[in-house]
Design a protein around this motif. Structure first.
Motif, mmCIF file in Angstrom:
data_model
loop_
_atom_site.group_PDB
_atom_site.id
_atom_site.type_symbol
_atom_site.label_atom_id
_atom_site.label_comp_id
_atom_site.label_asym_id
_atom_site.label_seq_id
_atom_site.Cartn_x
_atom_site.Cartn_y
_atom_site.Cartn_z
ATOM 1 N N PHE A 41 0.861 -1.181 0.000
ATOM 2 C CA PHE A 41 0.000 0.000 0.000
ATOM 3 C C PHE A 41 0.896 1.229 0.000
ATOM 4 C CE2 PHE A 41 -2.328 -3.453 1.831
ATOM 5 C CZ PHE A 41 -3.537 -3.379 1.180
ATOM 6 N N LYS A 42 0.577 2.169 -0.908
ATOM 7 C CA LYS A 42 1.405 3.348 -1.089
ATOM 8 C C LYS A 42 0.577 4.622 -1.055
ATOM 9 C CE LYS A 42 4.790 1.276 -4.237
ATOM 10 N NZ LYS A 42 5.429 1.464 -5.551
ATOM 11 N N VAL A 43 1.241 5.692 -0.648
ATOM 12 C CA VAL A 43 0.738 7.046 -0.831
ATOM 13 C C VAL A 43 1.680 7.645 -1.858
ATOM 14 C CG1 VAL A 43 0.302 9.284 0.223
ATOM 15 C CG2 VAL A 43 -0.038 7.207 1.558
ATOM 16 N N GLY A 44 1.158 7.943 -3.042
ATOM 17 C CA GLY A 44 2.042 8.343 -4.129
ATOM 18 C C GLY A 44 2.959 7.182 -4.461
ATOM 19 N N PHE A 91 3.601 2.587 2.795
ATOM 20 C CA PHE A 91 3.326 2.752 4.225
ATOM 21 C C PHE A 91 2.894 1.444 4.865
ATOM 22 C CE2 PHE A 91 -0.976 3.346 2.691
ATOM 23 C CZ PHE A 91 -1.785 2.866 3.694
ATOM 24 N N ALA A 92 2.549 0.443 4.063
ATOM 25 C CA ALA A 92 2.140 -0.852 4.614
ATOM 26 C C ALA A 92 2.389 -1.951 3.595
ATOM 27 C CB ALA A 92 0.666 -0.819 5.005
ATOM 28 N N LEU A 93 2.765 -3.107 4.111
ATOM 29 C CA LEU A 93 2.933 -4.307 3.291
ATOM 30 C C LEU A 93 2.272 -5.459 4.032
ATOM 31 C CD1 LEU A 93 5.907 -2.699 3.283
ATOM 32 C CD2 LEU A 93 6.387 -4.492 1.670
ATOM 33 N N ALA A 94 1.659 -6.353 3.306
ATOM 34 C CA ALA A 94 1.037 -7.525 3.911
ATOM 35 C C ALA A 94 1.534 -8.773 3.207
ATOM 36 C CB ALA A 94 -0.483 -7.443 3.811
ATOM 37 N N SER A 95 1.907 -9.759 3.992
ATOM 38 C CA SER A 95 2.351 -11.035 3.450
ATOM 39 C C SER A 95 1.131 -11.943 3.318
ATOM 40 C CB SER A 95 3.397 -11.660 4.372
ATOM 41 O OG SER A 95 3.829 -12.886 3.862
ATOM 42 N N LEU A 96 0.735 -12.205 2.097
ATOM 43 C CA LEU A 96 -0.504 -12.950 1.854
ATOM 44 C C LEU A 96 -0.375 -14.454 2.096
ATOM 45 C CD1 LEU A 96 -1.672 -11.126 -1.384
ATOM 46 C CD2 LEU A 96 -2.338 -10.672 0.994
ATOM 47 N N LEU A 110 -1.708 -13.610 9.707
ATOM 48 C CA LEU A 110 -1.332 -12.488 8.866
ATOM 49 C C LEU A 110 -0.216 -11.678 9.526
ATOM 50 C CD1 LEU A 110 -1.906 -10.605 6.429
ATOM 51 C CD2 LEU A 110 -3.595 -9.446 7.868
ATOM 52 N N ARG A 111 0.790 -11.329 8.720
ATOM 53 C CA ARG A 111 1.878 -10.456 9.160
ATOM 54 C C ARG A 111 1.917 -9.252 8.236
ATOM 55 N NH1 ARG A 111 6.517 -13.056 12.045
ATOM 56 N NH2 ARG A 111 5.663 -15.003 12.827
ATOM 57 N N VAL A 112 2.036 -8.078 8.840
ATOM 58 C CA VAL A 112 2.117 -6.849 8.054
ATOM 59 C C VAL A 112 3.310 -6.027 8.534
ATOM 60 C CG1 VAL A 112 -0.372 -6.825 7.662
ATOM 61 C CG2 VAL A 112 0.590 -5.484 9.521
ATOM 62 N N ASN A 113 3.866 -5.260 7.615
ATOM 63 C CA ASN A 113 4.918 -4.312 7.962
ATOM 64 C C ASN A 113 4.329 -2.915 7.914
ATOM 65 O OD1 ASN A 113 6.675 -6.443 8.043
ATOM 66 N ND2 ASN A 113 7.946 -5.773 6.348
ATOM 67 N N LEU A 114 4.623 -2.143 8.963
ATOM 68 C CA LEU A 114 4.162 -0.765 9.046
ATOM 69 C C LEU A 114 5.321 0.141 9.435
ATOM 70 C CD1 LEU A 114 0.834 -1.261 11.040
ATOM 71 C CD2 LEU A 114 1.071 -0.832 8.585
ATOM 72 N N LYS A 115 5.338 1.308 8.864
ATOM 73 C CA LYS A 115 6.345 2.317 9.183
ATOM 74 C C LYS A 115 6.054 2.859 10.584
ATOM 75 C CE LYS A 115 8.791 5.880 6.762
ATOM 76 N NZ LYS A 115 9.757 5.393 5.831
ATOM 77 N N LEU A 134 2.998 9.205 8.743
ATOM 78 C CA LEU A 134 4.436 9.416 8.561
ATOM 79 C C LEU A 134 4.780 9.600 7.090
ATOM 80 C CD1 LEU A 134 6.025 6.834 11.035
ATOM 81 C CD2 LEU A 134 6.138 9.333 11.175
ATOM 82 N N VAL A 135 4.180 8.782 6.251
ATOM 83 C CA VAL A 135 4.475 8.874 4.820
ATOM 84 C C VAL A 135 3.874 10.141 4.226
ATOM 85 C CG1 VAL A 135 4.099 7.779 2.584
ATOM 86 C CG2 VAL A 135 4.810 6.401 4.543
ATOM 87 N N VAL A 136 2.633 10.444 4.547
ATOM 88 C CA VAL A 136 2.002 11.665 4.028
ATOM 89 C C VAL A 136 2.819 12.898 4.429
ATOM 90 C CG1 VAL A 136 -0.022 13.180 4.217
ATOM 91 C CG2 VAL A 136 -0.320 10.730 3.845
#
Length: 117
Positions: free
Chosen positions: A29-32, A36-41, A46-51, A103-105
């Motif tokens: 998932f991106k802003v521009g 800002f987020a990734l999910a391992s399908l 479920l594991r996700v990476n967040l800033k 943070l990303v915005v």
């Protein structure tokens, strides 16, 4: 939290897009152009990476060592991996998603922000 709910919440944010630039198992998932987020399908649970802000990232890892880990395949100073079946309230996860998104915005220029609108 299941992937559908995580995905829907991320996509509900303003100016967010999703893609799979790495492989068919990692949803990004991106802003521009910034993630800002990734999910391992292919991970259960479920594991996700967040800033995350560096100090807060360390605090979360210390307070919740079973469900907040250093960011897998990411800069461990700025990213955490969350195990989404940690028994925490949904609002706790939403707040961490919001933090990552903000943070990303806040890191993109005003010109880039206007281009996204």
């Amino acid at each position: 939290m299941l992937i559908d709910e995580f995905r829907d919440y991320c996509l509900s944010k303003k100016r967010v897009s999703e893609c799979m630039p790495f492989d068919q198992h990692i949803l990004v998932f991106k802003v521009g152009s910034k993630m800002f987020a990734l999910a391992s399908l292919n991970e259960i649970p479920l594991r996700v990476n967040l800033k995350c802000m560096p100090d807060r990232a360390l605090e979360l890892r210390e307070e919740y060592p079973e469900i907040v880990l250093p960011g897998y395949h990411m800069n461990k100073t700025h990213w955490n991996t969350l195990i989404m079946e940690g028994g925490m309230p949904r609002n706790w996860y939403y707040e961490l998603i919001d933090h990552s998104y903000e943070l990303v915005v806040n890191s993109i220029t005003r010109k880039q922000q206007k281009e996204l609108d």
